[in-house]
Write a protein that holds these residues in place. Structure first.
Motif, PDB file in Angstrom:
ATOM      1  N   TRP A 711    -155.655  10.851 -25.124  1.00 42.42           N
ATOM      2  CA  TRP A 711    -154.363  10.028 -25.683  1.00 42.42           C
ATOM      3  C   TRP A 711    -153.181  10.924 -26.509  1.00 42.42           C
ATOM      4  O   TRP A 711    -151.961  10.935 -26.024  1.00 42.42           O
ATOM      5  CB  TRP A 711    -154.788   8.819 -26.454  1.00 42.42           C
ATOM      6  CG  TRP A 711    -155.565   7.997 -25.840  1.00 42.42           C
ATOM      7  CD1 TRP A 711    -155.598   7.615 -24.482  1.00 42.42           C
ATOM      8  CD2 TRP A 711    -156.397   6.813 -26.476  1.00 42.42           C
ATOM      9  NE1 TRP A 711    -156.597   6.491 -24.373  1.00 42.42           N
ATOM     10  CE2 TRP A 711    -156.778   6.094 -25.662  1.00 42.42           C
ATOM     11  CE3 TRP A 711    -156.657   6.508 -28.000  1.00 42.42           C
ATOM     12  CZ2 TRP A 711    -157.705   5.045 -25.738  1.00 42.42           C
ATOM     13  CZ3 TRP A 711    -157.627   5.603 -27.878  1.00 42.42           C
ATOM     14  CH2 TRP A 711    -158.120   4.862 -26.791  1.00 42.42           C
ATOM     15  N   ARG A 716    -149.493   9.552 -26.663  1.00 43.27           N
ATOM     16  CA  ARG A 716    -149.665   8.206 -27.332  1.00 43.27           C
ATOM     17  C   ARG A 716    -150.435   8.612 -28.562  1.00 43.27           C
ATOM     18  O   ARG A 716    -151.462   8.360 -29.028  1.00 43.27           O
ATOM     19  CB  ARG A 716    -150.892   7.665 -26.414  1.00 43.27           C
ATOM     20  CG  ARG A 716    -150.255   7.396 -25.201  1.00 43.27           C
ATOM     21  CD  ARG A 716    -151.416   7.055 -24.110  1.00 43.27           C
ATOM     22  NE  ARG A 716    -151.988   5.854 -24.212  1.00 43.27           N
ATOM     23  CZ  ARG A 716    -152.999   5.391 -23.460  1.00 43.27           C
ATOM     24  NH1 ARG A 716    -153.638   6.175 -22.284  1.00 43.27           N
ATOM     25  NH2 ARG A 716    -153.599   4.053 -23.472  1.00 43.27           N
ATOM     26  N   ARG A 719    -151.738   5.643 -31.303  1.00 42.73           N
ATOM     27  CA  ARG A 719    -152.935   5.139 -30.966  1.00 42.73           C
ATOM     28  C   ARG A 719    -154.245   6.300 -30.939  1.00 42.73           C
ATOM     29  O   ARG A 719    -155.345   5.649 -31.476  1.00 42.73           O
ATOM     30  CB  ARG A 719    -152.991   4.820 -29.602  1.00 42.73           C
ATOM     31  CG  ARG A 719    -154.233   4.233 -28.938  1.00 42.73           C
ATOM     32  CD  ARG A 719    -154.251   3.685 -27.345  1.00 42.73           C
ATOM     33  NE  ARG A 719    -155.304   3.008 -27.086  1.00 42.73           N
ATOM     34  CZ  ARG A 719    -155.617   2.490 -25.847  1.00 42.73           C
ATOM     35  NH1 ARG A 719    -154.580   2.388 -24.946  1.00 42.73           N
ATOM     36  NH2 ARG A 719    -156.637   1.719 -25.574  1.00 42.73           N
ATOM     37  N   ALA A 720    -153.829   7.578 -30.765  1.00 45.80           N
ATOM     38  CA  ALA A 720    -154.819   8.604 -31.085  1.00 45.80           C
ATOM     39  C   ALA A 720    -155.098   8.616 -32.515  1.00 45.80           C
ATOM     40  O   ALA A 720    -156.374   8.840 -32.926  1.00 45.80           O
ATOM     41  CB  ALA A 720    -154.190   9.804 -30.438  1.00 45.80           C
TER      42      ALA A 720
END
Length: 768
Positions: A711, A716, A719-720
């Motif tokens: 991710w 991202r 989110r990671a």
């Protein structure tokens, strides 16, 4: 880690109401008091001990009180304190019922946090009225916090100062000073004469005699509920017996009891025992001897020998898996010529006379009845993958053949067990009984592959065997009580149970078991004995699993030296240590050395064991992993693909080891710029790992970390970072602050947040 209540392998917290039969009578004043205490407002004393002699009916009173509480809407949990393992497993199940999360449970039961503190935090927050019954707490110090005294109130049982809870304990320990001022002790003594008379007449049935005769026999039996039940059951069983000397009446039974003829019980290790404590054992001993004489007249003389053998196991349920007729009935066995049908008849006859308890309707689906092999895990040398199992511990376990093992077991009343075991003839033959018990342990654990203790489907069986393995290790090793063969068997089985404990996340118990096995092996068998070296391997593997790499390397070097001198450098047992030493070097960052040794071990294992043997595949996986870490991804991918195909064939697609290889291939796809292949594979692997192992298992966490890396490279970042935070939190719980995997997760989080990371870690290969 033990699965939660309701899944295979979990200990039931249900009140054992089936043991409260129609013969229960009396105790009304005590039961009324218990009802008042359970329903009392907060602030009153809510800690009670039912204390008294063995056989006086403490457990039965607790069952009756718990049933009444449950009918009144109180949530009741029942935990046995007969052994340390039963106590810890039971208290963990209470925490699960109270809503403790996976991470909290893992950290507490691995010893990183306090399990007792977690339990009492959860109890304090529980909104419903509750009753915790702790049965057979005959050693209060077993309930104490480490390094403290039970009366301090900091261990498993504490003062209930607030909330709506009550703790009820049954114990033979009657010293108020040992319990502390915050306990209310209530003695459970003999029944009154009218109560005892009613019990005898109800159990014996019509035709055994008058109420006056029953009262006279009740007096002779000390009006102890256990002795009354044993005598009444024998009289009921003797109705219609064709023998002229059959004992069928209260009067005849009393005459037989008065005549004696049995040697008084002498407890060699309890010479200072008070006469008040000796008397119940003598009464029960004489009572069950009459019952055993009755069975002998019915053509079952082996019942006496079987009962004595059962008494040499631990004070825990004895699973049917341990009762192998072919071992019991071997020419040199304790019951020559016995077969499964005969064994089942003996067990049922003993149960009919209340000398043992067995499930009412016979073995349940999935269990192993007497006469069939339980097929549990091998107690052999311990595979190298055991070093990784230190973090295995799902709160979910798949359905398996062992699901009913914990319930399908033979139970002995503690007093019957003590009276049988301490009888003079049994003590004279102590070594023979211990050897027979270890033979049964060995037979029950030799039928499966070396990976079984790490297999979640087999955990219920190992959970049932563990207290007996630990007990027999102590008994055979104490004062040379067992033969060298018995000690060797006890060491090997104890090691296998330690592996199962470690796989379930019970690291402290696992380390204690491995250490005890190694100490016993060295003291009794010698440093170079194969069983001792098996324990040596697991002690070193435990160091590795906990990230203590220097200690692990030293242990495996010593092991390889011993194995090489005794067996040769290419013997399978030597290869076991060589593989693990290479594994440790890999994790230390000594990659070139690790590759050379892995390849040498792989060549020999392929030649000796074959290409598809699990041990060969374990080494081949490590070759792929070190190639990956050496920066040779094309070679690593070829090896991973080959191992994946073979592991899928050998283990199945959903096996934890197969999933590890799938995860590593997905990671390699990511590293080589193939996110379209890596992403879906990570997702599928994590779904299955969560189902099989649980969300906080080490393997699941590493897969989640790999997916978060993907991710991050896809942009991202938020989110990671959120996923890395959760993974780091749980890895810290599972592995500890200083473990290499935790350090790597910490670095990944820092990178995701664009913070300084410090030097990169070396080694730390993904486990297998």
């Amino acid at each position: 880690m033990q699965p939660p209540s309701g899944t295979p392998g979990s200990r039931s917290l249900a009140v054992p109401a089936g043991r409260l039969d129609d013969a229960f009578t009396g105790r009304e004043p005590l039961l009324r008091e218990l009802d008042r205490v359970v329903g009392a407002p907060p602030g009153d004393c809510r800690n009670l001990v039912l204390c008294g002699l063995g056989g006086c009916g403490k457990t039965t009173v607790a069952i009756a009180a718990a049933r009444t509480a449950a009918r009144n809407g109180v949530e009741a949990w029942w935990v046995s304190a007969a052994t340390r393992a039963e106590l810890h497993d039971g208290m963990r199940q209470v925490a699960v019922r109270l809503g403790a999360g996976d991470a909290e449970l893992t950290r507490a039961w691995s010893g990183m946090d306090s399990a007792t503190d977690l339990l009492w935090r959860m109890l304090g927050r529980h909104p419903r009225p509750w009753l915790l019954v702790v049965d057979n707490a005959d050693d209060p110090e077993l309930l104490a916090a480490e390094g403290g005294a039970f009366a301090d109130g900091t261990g498993w049982l504490r003062p209930v100062a607030a909330g709506a809870g009550t703790v009820l304990v049954t114990s033979r320990h009657r010293n108020p000073l040992a319990w502390g001022a915050w306990w209310r002790l209530r003695t459970v003594g003999p029944l009154t004469r009218p109560e005892a008379t009613r019990v005898l007449m109800r159990v014996a049935g019509p035709g055994a005699g008058t109420a006056a005769d029953a009262a006279a026999l009740a007096d002779r039996l000390g009006r102890m509920p256990l002795a009354l039940r044993l005598a009444g059951a024998q009289l009921a069983a003797a109705v219609g017996a064709p023998w002229p000397d059959a004992v069928t009446t209260f009067d005849a039974y009393g005459q037989q009891l008065a005549a004696g003829g049995w040697q008084q019980l002498l407890e060699p290790e309890g010479a200072g025992m008070a006469e008040a404590d000796r008397a119940p054992r003598r009464i029960v001993s004489r009572t069950w001897e009459l019952s055993l004489d009755h069975l002998a007249r019915q053509g079952m003389p082996e019942a006496r020998e079987l009962l004595r053998l059962l008494s040499f196991f631990a004070e825990a349920p004895v699973p049917y898996a341990l009762l192998t007729p072919s071992v019991l009935g071997a020419p040199a066995g304790v019951l020559p010529g016995l077969d499964g049908t005969r064994l089942w008849r003996l067990l049922k006859a003993l149960a009919d006379l209340h000398l043992i308890d067995i499930p009412e309707n016979g073995p349940r689906s999935g269990s192993a009845p007497p006469g069939n092999s339980a097929g549990s895990a091998a107690a052999g040398s311990g595979a190298e993958h055991a070093a990784d199992a230190g973090n295995r511990g799902s709160d979910e376990a798949p359905d398996g053949d062992g699901a009913e093992v914990l319930r399908d077991a033979v139970r002995l009343h503690p007093l019957v067990r003590a009276a049988s075991r301490l009888q003079s003839e049994a003590m004279t033959r102590r070594a023979a009984y211990l050897e027979a018990a270890t033979d049964l342990l060995a037979a029950a654990t030799q039928g499966e592959s070396h990976v079984s203790p790490e297999d979640p489907a087999r955990w219920p069986l190992w959970q049932a065997i563990t207290p007996h393995a630990q007990h027999l290790l102590h008994e055979t090793g104490a004062h040379a009580a067992g033969s060298a063969r018995a000690v060797a068997q006890a060491v090997r089985v104890a090691v296998a149970t330690g592996r199962a404990l470690r796989a379930r996340g019970l690291y402290g118990q696992a380390e204690d078991t491995f250490a005890a096995a190694l100490e016993t092996g060295r003291r009794v068998l010698g440093e170079g004995h194969d069983a001792t070296l098996t324990a040596h391997h697991e002690v070193a593997a435990m160091h590795h699993a906990r990230g203590r790499l220097a200690e692990a390397a030293a242990g495996f070097r010593d092991l390889v030296r011993h194995r090489s001198a005794a067996l040769g450098r290419d013997h399978p047992q030597t290869l076991l240590g060589r593989h693990m030493l290479a594994y440790v070097r890999h994790d230390q960052g000594r990659l070139t050395e690790a590759e050379a040794e892995y390849r040498a071990v792989l060549r020999t294992r392929t030649r000796v064991l074959g290409e598809t043997d699990p041990l060969t595949l374990a080494t081949r996986y490590r070759v792929a992993r070190v190639l990956d870490d050496l920066g040779r991804p094309a070679e690593a991918e070829t090896e991973y693909a080959a191992v994946l195909a073979l592991r899928t064939e050998v283990f199945g697609a959903a096996h934890p080891r197969t999933l590890i290889v799938r995860r590593e291939l997905a990671r390699l796809h990511h590293d080589r710029g193939r996110p379209d292949l890596a992403g879906p594979e990570f997702d599928e692997v994590i779904v299955v790992q969560r189902q099989v192992l649980g969300n906080t298992h080490r393997d699941t966490l590493l897969s989640r970390s790999c997916r978060a890396r993907l991710w991050q490279t896809q942009g991202r970042t938020a989110r990671a970072a959120a996923e890395f935070r959760e993974v780091l939190r749980d890895l810290t719980t599972v592995m500890g602050e200083d473990h290499p995997y935790t350090a790597t997760a910490r670095r990944y989080l820092a990178e995701a947040l664009d913070e300084p990371t410090g030097p990169p870690e070396t080694g730390g290969g993904v486990p297998d």
